[in-house]
Motif scaffolding. Structure first.
Motif, PDB file in Angstrom:
ATOM      1  N   ILE A   1       0.810  -0.987   0.027  1.00 31.10           N
ATOM      2  CA  ILE A   1       0.052  -0.123   0.054  1.00 31.10           C
ATOM      3  C   ILE A   1       0.827   1.185   0.091  1.00 31.10           C
ATOM      4  CG2 ILE A   1      -1.671   1.565   1.376  1.00 31.10           C
ATOM      5  CD1 ILE A   1      -2.568  -1.283   2.669  1.00 31.10           C
ATOM      6  N   LEU A   2       0.606   2.298  -1.077  1.00 30.24           N
ATOM      7  CA  LEU A   2       1.450   3.630  -0.953  1.00 30.24           C
ATOM      8  C   LEU A   2       0.797   4.389  -0.010  1.00 30.24           C
ATOM      9  CD1 LEU A   2       3.804   3.161  -3.189  1.00 30.24           C
ATOM     10  CD2 LEU A   2       2.105   1.784  -3.497  1.00 30.24           C
ATOM     11  N   ALA A   3       1.570   5.364   0.522  1.00 32.45           N
ATOM     12  CA  ALA A   3       0.906   6.190   1.649  1.00 32.45           C
ATOM     13  C   ALA A   3       1.431   7.605   1.526  1.00 32.45           C
ATOM     14  CB  ALA A   3       0.937   5.723   2.893  1.00 32.45           C
ATOM     15  N   ASP A   4       0.871   8.476   1.346  1.00 35.69           N
ATOM     16  CA  ASP A   4       1.366   9.818   1.444  1.00 35.69           C
ATOM     17  C   ASP A   4       1.894  10.346   2.829  1.00 35.69           C
ATOM     18  OD1 ASP A   4       1.203  10.732  -1.346  1.00 35.69           O
ATOM     19  OD2 ASP A   4      -0.984  10.985  -1.087  1.00 35.69           O
TER      20      ASP A   4
ATOM     21  N   GLU B   1       1.832   8.890  -9.626  1.00 42.15           N
ATOM     22  CA  GLU B   1       1.400   7.594 -10.419  1.00 42.15           C
ATOM     23  C   GLU B   1       1.586   6.279  -9.749  1.00 42.15           C
ATOM     24  OE1 GLU B   1       4.014   9.947 -11.687  1.00 42.15           O
ATOM     25  OE2 GLU B   1       2.007  11.014 -12.183  1.00 42.15           O
ATOM     26  N   GLN B   2       2.016   6.428  -8.457  1.00 43.73           N
ATOM     27  CA  GLN B   2       2.332   4.984  -7.970  1.00 43.73           C
ATOM     28  C   GLN B   2       1.006   4.491  -7.321  1.00 43.73           C
ATOM     29  OE1 GLN B   2       5.771   5.905  -5.295  1.00 43.73           O
ATOM     30  NE2 GLN B   2       6.287   3.866  -5.400  1.00 43.73           N
ATOM     31  N   LYS B   3       0.842   3.004  -7.446  1.00 44.53           N
ATOM     32  CA  LYS B   3      -0.500   2.601  -6.846  1.00 44.53           C
ATOM     33  C   LYS B   3      -0.359   1.409  -6.196  1.00 44.53           C
ATOM     34  CE  LYS B   3      -2.926   5.223  -9.702  1.00 44.53           C
ATOM     35  NZ  LYS B   3      -3.166   6.608  -9.123  1.00 44.53           N
ATOM     36  N   ALA B   4      -1.272   0.896  -5.295  1.00 41.91           N
ATOM     37  CA  ALA B   4      -1.095  -0.374  -4.506  1.00 41.91           C
ATOM     38  C   ALA B   4      -0.607  -1.562  -5.487  1.00 41.91           C
ATOM     39  CB  ALA B   4      -2.202  -0.824  -4.023  1.00 41.91           C
TER      40      ALA B   4
ATOM     41  N   GLY C   1      -0.941  -1.809 -19.259  1.00 42.02           N
ATOM     42  CA  GLY C   1      -0.089  -0.849 -18.388  1.00 42.02           C
ATOM     43  C   GLY C   1      -0.514  -1.039 -16.748  1.00 42.02           C
ATOM     44  N   ASN C   2      -0.979  -2.085 -16.677  1.00 46.00           N
ATOM     45  CA  ASN C   2      -1.154  -2.323 -15.125  1.00 46.00           C
ATOM     46  C   ASN C   2       0.018  -2.915 -14.362  1.00 46.00           C
ATOM     47  OD1 ASN C   2      -4.379  -1.855 -14.937  1.00 46.00           O
ATOM     48  ND2 ASN C   2      -4.340  -3.577 -16.374  1.00 46.00           N
ATOM     49  N   ALA C   3       0.611  -2.376 -13.390  1.00 43.12           N
ATOM     50  CA  ALA C   3       1.904  -2.939 -12.727  1.00 43.12           C
ATOM     51  C   ALA C   3       1.264  -4.068 -11.679  1.00 43.12           C
ATOM     52  CB  ALA C   3       2.269  -1.753 -11.782  1.00 43.12           C
TER      53      ALA C   3
END
Length: 128
Positions: A11-14, A70-73, A117-119
């Motif tokens: 999970i990406l977090a600000d 642009e970073q996603k889970a 384009g899905n990571a």
């Protein structure tokens, strides 16, 4: 034989502390800063034993600070060989955007994009 299933998520977090509190209070997940220089928080959705192995079925993950908007889970899929699957990804029209990297004492991973384009990441455990 490896089941090609999700074995880890990120999970990406600000604001890591805000999201740590959110998921801890929402689901009761244990989220703790991992030792070492990297800013990485381990997420336990399932308890682990003294070796870090799951004590029952489930998937654990991690949380990292978002480096760009642009970073996603991200989901990590188990594979027998990162090298072999990187070639297969390319042959099927995908891209490997981060080549094979070692996770010391655990295994190897690479980051890929599917043809749309899905990571996703592929992960080869050294403990199979």
């Amino acid at each position: 034989m490896v089941d090609h299933t999700i074995v880890h998520f990120e999970i990406l977090a600000d604001n890591v502390e805000k999201l740590r509190k959110f998921y801890t209070e929402l689901f009761g997940w244990k989220i703790e800063k991992m030792p070492g220089p990297m800013e990485y928080w381990g997420i336990e959705t399932v308890p682990v034993d003294e070796r870090g192995m799951l004590v029952r079925p489930g998937v654990n993950g991690g949380m990292i600070k978002r480096e760009n908007p642009e970073q996603k889970a991200l989901n990590y899929i188990a594979v027998e060989s990162v090298d072999d699957y990187a070639k297969k990804i390319i042959a099927l029209g995908g891209k490997v955007i981060v080549p094979k990297q070692e996770v010391p004492g655990i295994g190897w991973w690479a980051l890929a994009l599917d043809p749309e384009g899905n990571a996703f990441a592929i992960f080869e455990s050294m403990h199979v």
